[in-house]
Design a protein around this motif. Structure first.
Motif, PDB file in Angstrom:
ATOM      1  N   SER A 249       6.033  -0.061  55.337  1.00 27.06           N
ATOM      2  CA  SER A 249       7.047   0.712  56.072  1.00 27.06           C
ATOM      3  C   SER A 249       8.445   0.146  55.814  1.00 27.06           C
ATOM      4  N   ASN A 272      10.392  10.428  61.960  1.00 35.20           N
ATOM      5  CA  ASN A 272       9.183   9.603  62.062  1.00 35.20           C
ATOM      6  C   ASN A 272       8.873   9.259  63.511  1.00 35.20           C
ATOM      7  N   SER A 273       9.905   8.892  64.279  1.00 34.77           N
ATOM      8  CA  SER A 273       9.685   8.474  65.667  1.00 34.77           C
ATOM      9  C   SER A 273       9.138   9.630  66.498  1.00 34.77           C
ATOM     10  N   ASN A 276       5.459  10.540  65.151  1.00 33.82           N
ATOM     11  CA  ASN A 276       4.516   9.456  65.453  1.00 33.82           C
ATOM     12  C   ASN A 276       4.196   9.384  66.938  1.00 33.82           C
ATOM     13  N   GLN A 277       5.204   9.551  67.784  1.00 37.15           N
ATOM     14  CA  GLN A 277       4.956   9.552  69.227  1.00 37.15           C
ATOM     15  C   GLN A 277       4.117  10.757  69.623  1.00 37.15           C
ATOM     16  N   GLY A 280       0.760  10.224  67.852  1.00 37.90           N
ATOM     17  CA  GLY A 280       0.214   8.939  68.294  1.00 37.90           C
ATOM     18  C   GLY A 280      -0.416   9.030  69.662  1.00 37.90           C
ATOM     19  N   MET A 356       0.470  15.286  59.251  1.00 38.48           N
ATOM     20  CA  MET A 356      -0.207  14.613  60.366  1.00 38.48           C
ATOM     21  C   MET A 356      -1.522  15.294  60.715  1.00 38.48           C
TER      22      MET A 356
END
Length: 490
Positions: A249, A272-273, A276-277, A280, A356
């Motif tokens: 990364s 990305n944040s 991913n959240q 995730g 994703m």
């Protein structure tokens, strides 16, 4: 066999998923509230200090934990049906929790002057890091007891402990920010880690699995050493995989900065944040429940096939409508969570959404290696190959297409990972998807793909078409799960 069917029924899986999902959402809200209070009472400088403490202690916790938590979950889950083996595994796990907690305190405390210099440029925060060694030890210990609860399948106790521990830490921590300013940051962190540790520990002590298991003669350190070595050696491989991912990364960010600009790095991290959240949340909730169930039947080929197929169905039914919603609402989400200046990442986020979804299909397969304790397969496929593929695809597609290429790379990497994992699991473990699962995968991918391509057009017709496809996805997921629940109960 009855116990296996009940444990892996659609109704039970969905109940646990909703429980774990609720816990994850609550923890995110607690984190946001804590950040809000820090910003209110301490200002930008206090938030900066808090962030540096958190970011510098995170790798200490990871290293001190030795990566053994997943190994503990696997071992406890696999030995649940044999009381003597369960007692032995729990005894060794408790010793490892003590060992890793003390190691965390040692790493933080002994190197306190060094941590202060690296984080703040001087040794003025040395005393703070000495106190933070308590925070690190309690955090590592709490994570260990969480792994024990996860392995024992204590869903309700784990969920309740997470909720109460997080809320208690916030309740007692906020007044410290108000009355002591920056001086309250470290005590608040210690109180948070102490509250979560205590509630996980109490929940473990009250666990029905441990109360029902008959007492066994004390296990000497020498007798437990082989299992301890096995857990640590497995943990090191898992830790290596995590560290390799962090290095890749970092390398990708450095390449983007060198080949593009710091602005591109910021835009990529913004997309990305969010993704991913978003995803995730699903992965964390599914992993908490799925891995223990898979570990308990990993050596039985037919049972393993049933559990993995069922998990893929649940993943698709839950994730596809959410991914489609993300693709449709990407500009709104960006404006809400970031700023208007980040709207240029809308196409990137949509590509990431598709990527994703494909990655989520490979997710249930990747856990098979851990559940079967196939460390070589995990090392080569998850630690080495997956990270080499991630780095190679990111570099290639960013070089060819710029920022949007990073989204394309995620999709391409997802397809490659899924194909390789499926072929490997088929040949090595005899796993294959059922015909029903293959049809479900095809329908969901087609729906998500249609929404993705529609999203590149503006106007009333594409918007209405996207919303209709979202409704179709929700309808497919609802009817599939409803039918499965009826079949499962009959």
């Amino acid at each position: 066999m009855t116990g296996f069917k009940e444990e892996n029924s659609y109704r039970n899986i969905l109940k646990r998923l909703s429980a774990f999902g609720g816990v994850q959402i609550f923890n995110i809200v607690i984190g946001l509230l804590r950040g809000k209070f820090v910003a209110m009472f301490l200002g930008p400088s206090g938030m900066g200090i808090s962030s540096l403490y958190a970011s510098s202690t995170a790798p200490m916790q990871q290293i001190a934990g030795l990566g053994v938590n997943l190994a503990v979950v696997r071992d406890i889950s696999a030995s649940k049906e044999t009381p003597s083996a369960l007692r032995r595994s729990v005894t060794v796990a408790l010793r490892l929790i003590l060992l890793t907690s003390l190691l965390g305190a040692l790493i933080c405390g002994v190197a306190a002057p060094l941590w202060s210099e690296m984080s703040f440029g001087d040794r003025s925060h040395t005393s703070s890091y000495l106190f933070l060694s308590i925070f690190v030890a309690l955090s590592v210990g709490g994570a260990g007891f969480l792994a024990l609860l996860q392995g024992l399948g204590e869903v309700k106790r784990l969920s309740k402990a997470s909720l109460v521990g997080g809320a208690t830490g916030l309740l007692f921590g906020v007044p410290l920010y108000y009355f002591f300013g920056d001086g309250g940051i470290v005590p608040a962190m210690i109180i948070l880690s102490l509250s979560t540790f205590l509630f996980y520990y109490i929940s473990f002590r009250q666990s029905s699995s441990m109360k029902e298991a008959p007492s066994a003669p004390p296990l000497s350190f020498k007798e437990g050493l082989p299992l301890m070595r096995h857990l640590i050696s497995t943990g090191f491989i898992l830790l290596g995989g995590t560290l390799a991912g962090q290095i890749v990364s970092y390398a990708i960010n450095m390449f983007i900065r060198a080949e593009g600009s710091l602005g591109d790095v910021g835009l990529y991290q913004g997309a990305n944040s969010i993704t991913n959240q978003y995803v995730g949340l699903i992965v964390s909730a599914l992993a908490l429940d799925y891995f223990p169930r898979l570990s308990a039947c990993a050596l039985d080929r037919e049972k393993m096939r049933e559990v993995v197929n069922r998990q893929i169905e649940i993943v698709l039914s839950v994730a596809t409508p959410l991914i489609i919603l993300l693709i449709i609402t990407a500009p709104i989400v960006i404006e809400l969570l970031l700023t208007d200046s980040f709207l240029v990442i809308t196409p990137l986020m949509r590509w990431m959404g598709v990527g994703m979804l494909i990655q989520l299909l490979a997710f249930p397969l990747g856990y098979i290696y851990l559940a079967r304790d196939d460390r070589k397969a995990y090392l080569w496929l998850e630690c080495i190959w997956a990270n080499v593929c991630w780095l190679g695809c990111s570099v290639l597609f960013y070089y060819l297409f710029g920022l949007i290429g990073l989204g394309i790379s995620l999709t391409v990497r997802g397809v490659i990972d899924l194909a390789i994992n499926y072929i490997f699991c088929l040949r090595r473990y005899g796993f294959s998807c059922s015909g029903e699962v293959m049809r479900l995968v095809t329908l969901n991918i087609l729906l998500a793909g249609a929404v993705f391509f529609t999203s590149f057009y503006s106007g009333v017709v594409p918007t209405v078409a996207s919303l209709l496809l979202l409704l179709a996805s929700l309808g497919l997921s609802f009817t599939h799960l409803k039918r499965k629940l009826k079949v499962n109960e009959s």
